[in-house]
Scaffold this motif. Structure first.
Motif, mmCIF file in Angstrom:
data_model
loop_
_atom_site.group_PDB
_atom_site.id
_atom_site.type_symbol
_atom_site.label_atom_id
_atom_site.label_comp_id
_atom_site.label_asym_id
_atom_site.label_seq_id
_atom_site.Cartn_x
_atom_site.Cartn_y
_atom_site.Cartn_z
ATOM 1 N N TYR A 16 -5.329 23.312 -20.185
ATOM 2 C CA TYR A 16 -6.610 23.747 -20.755
ATOM 3 C C TYR A 16 -7.783 23.381 -19.837
ATOM 4 N N GLY A 17 -7.463 23.029 -18.600
ATOM 5 C CA GLY A 17 -8.502 22.784 -17.611
ATOM 6 C C GLY A 17 -8.964 21.351 -17.471
ATOM 7 N N TYR A 18 -8.362 20.433 -18.191
ATOM 8 C CA TYR A 18 -8.759 19.034 -18.079
ATOM 9 C C TYR A 18 -8.250 18.466 -16.763
ATOM 10 N N GLN A 19 -9.117 17.719 -16.096
ATOM 11 C CA GLN A 19 -8.737 17.096 -14.829
ATOM 12 C C GLN A 19 -8.960 15.592 -14.835
ATOM 13 N N ASP A 20 -9.905 15.153 -15.630
ATOM 14 C CA ASP A 20 -10.253 13.740 -15.700
ATOM 15 C C ASP A 20 -9.694 13.195 -17.010
ATOM 16 N N ASP A 77 -16.063 14.508 -22.282
ATOM 17 C CA ASP A 77 -17.073 15.434 -21.755
ATOM 18 C C ASP A 77 -16.496 16.837 -21.627
ATOM 19 N N GLN A 78 -15.255 16.930 -21.168
ATOM 20 C CA GLN A 78 -14.609 18.246 -21.047
ATOM 21 C C GLN A 78 -14.405 18.875 -22.425
ATOM 22 N N LEU A 79 -13.984 18.067 -23.398
ATOM 23 C CA LEU A 79 -13.819 18.573 -24.763
ATOM 24 C C LEU A 79 -15.158 19.075 -25.303
ATOM 25 N N PHE A 126 -16.370 22.860 -26.616
ATOM 26 C CA PHE A 126 -17.019 23.167 -27.894
ATOM 27 C C PHE A 126 -18.276 24.015 -27.713
ATOM 28 N N LYS A 127 -18.784 24.102 -26.503
ATOM 29 C CA LYS A 127 -20.016 24.867 -26.258
ATOM 30 C C LYS A 127 -19.813 26.368 -26.359
ATOM 31 N N ASN A 128 -18.572 26.825 -26.226
ATOM 32 C CA ASN A 128 -18.290 28.256 -26.319
ATOM 33 C C ASN A 128 -18.039 28.609 -27.784
ATOM 34 N N PRO A 129 -19.033 29.249 -28.431
ATOM 35 C CA PRO A 129 -18.871 29.536 -29.862
ATOM 36 C C PRO A 129 -17.764 30.546 -30.166
ATOM 37 N N ALA A 130 -17.355 31.313 -29.174
ATOM 38 C CA ALA A 130 -16.319 32.326 -29.402
ATOM 39 C C ALA A 130 -14.906 31.729 -29.386
ATOM 40 N N LEU A 131 -14.749 30.566 -28.766
ATOM 41 C CA LEU A 131 -13.421 29.961 -28.632
ATOM 42 C C LEU A 131 -13.428 28.536 -29.157
ATOM 43 N N GLU A 158 -7.146 22.327 -28.763
ATOM 44 C CA GLU A 158 -6.560 21.115 -28.197
ATOM 45 C C GLU A 158 -7.179 19.862 -28.816
ATOM 46 N N VAL A 159 -8.255 20.033 -29.565
ATOM 47 C CA VAL A 159 -8.878 18.902 -30.241
ATOM 48 C C VAL A 159 -7.875 18.190 -31.154
ATOM 49 N N GLY A 160 -6.885 18.909 -31.647
ATOM 50 C CA GLY A 160 -5.848 18.294 -32.480
ATOM 51 C C GLY A 160 -5.166 17.135 -31.780
ATOM 52 N N LEU A 161 -4.967 17.265 -30.480
ATOM 53 C CA LEU A 161 -4.371 16.176 -29.708
ATOM 54 C C LEU A 161 -5.314 14.970 -29.702
ATOM 55 N N PHE A 162 -6.608 15.216 -29.498
ATOM 56 C CA PHE A 162 -7.603 14.149 -29.483
ATOM 57 C C PHE A 162 -7.725 13.461 -30.846
ATOM 58 N N LEU A 163 -7.315 14.143 -31.895
ATOM 59 C CA LEU A 163 -7.360 13.571 -33.237
ATOM 60 C C LEU A 163 -6.077 12.817 -33.588
ATOM 61 N N GLY A 164 -5.102 12.879 -32.692
ATOM 62 C CA GLY A 164 -3.852 12.166 -32.925
ATOM 63 C C GLY A 164 -2.856 12.922 -33.777
#
Length: 182
Positions: A86-90, A98-100, A104-109, A113-119
């Motif tokens: 999904y383009g994450y590099q750091d 910051d990448q996440l 979120f800035k793209n209102p159309a998409l 992958e936030v599900g992973l960040f939520l555990g």
């Protein structure tokens, strides 16, 4: 409902140490920088931090997370491979968040992958993306595509955390003390 009460209610599993993170959508009247800074100060001793992932004129999307749990999650090979797609590099916490936030800035998409960040369980995150949110075996705190029984147990645990921490908060226990339970 003041910000601390919302944090206790919506992020109880994270405060209790049962979950990596939670998302809370707050109105701008609650999401003022001064209140967020105070909340961050009260939680930092328990290893909990927060970051605004999206903000507009009327609301903000607040990510509340346990630093150690998120760091551990970001360092697994499976997570890195998945997030790389999904383009994450750091894969440091600041870099990944910051990448996440950028996603979120793209209102159309919506960045699923936030599900992973939520555990959420990896197979359920992938299942949700693969099935476009349809055909889940169970719906609770997330849509379940793999292990229903484990998910049911986790949902019960999260409900218990919410009930217990909300009761303690309403009895006057401080946010910092509630988050120290984890």
């Amino acid at each position: 409902m003041p910000i601390e009460e919302k944090v206790v209610y919506y992020a109880a599993p994270t405060l209790a140490g049962c979950k990596v993170a939670n998302l809370i959508n707050l109105t701008k009247t609650i999401c003022c920088q001064e209140d967020l800074d105070e909340c961050r100060r009260r939680l930092c001793g328990a290893g909990i931090d927060l970051k605004i992932l999206r903000e507009n004129a009327s609301s903000c999307l607040l990510y509340i997370y346990r630093r150690s749990a998120l760091e551990e999650l970001l360092h697994t090979k499976q997570s890195r491979q998945f997030l790389s797609s999904y383009g994450y590099q750091d894969f440091t916490i600041p870099g990944a968040l910051d990448q996440l936030a950028d996603h979120f800035k793209n209102p159309a998409l919506f960045p699923h992958e936030v599900g992973l960040f939520l555990g959420y369980p990896f197979n359920d995150v992938v299942g949700y993306i693969t099935h476009q949110g349809k055909n889940a075996k169970l719906i609770g705190y997330w849509k379940v595509y793999d292990n229903e029984e484990a998910a049911k147990e986790t949902f019960c645990l999260y409900n218990h955390c919410r009930k217990e921490l909300c009761a303690r908060f309403h009895q006057g226990e401080a946010l910092a003390d509630l988050s120290a339970l984890g």
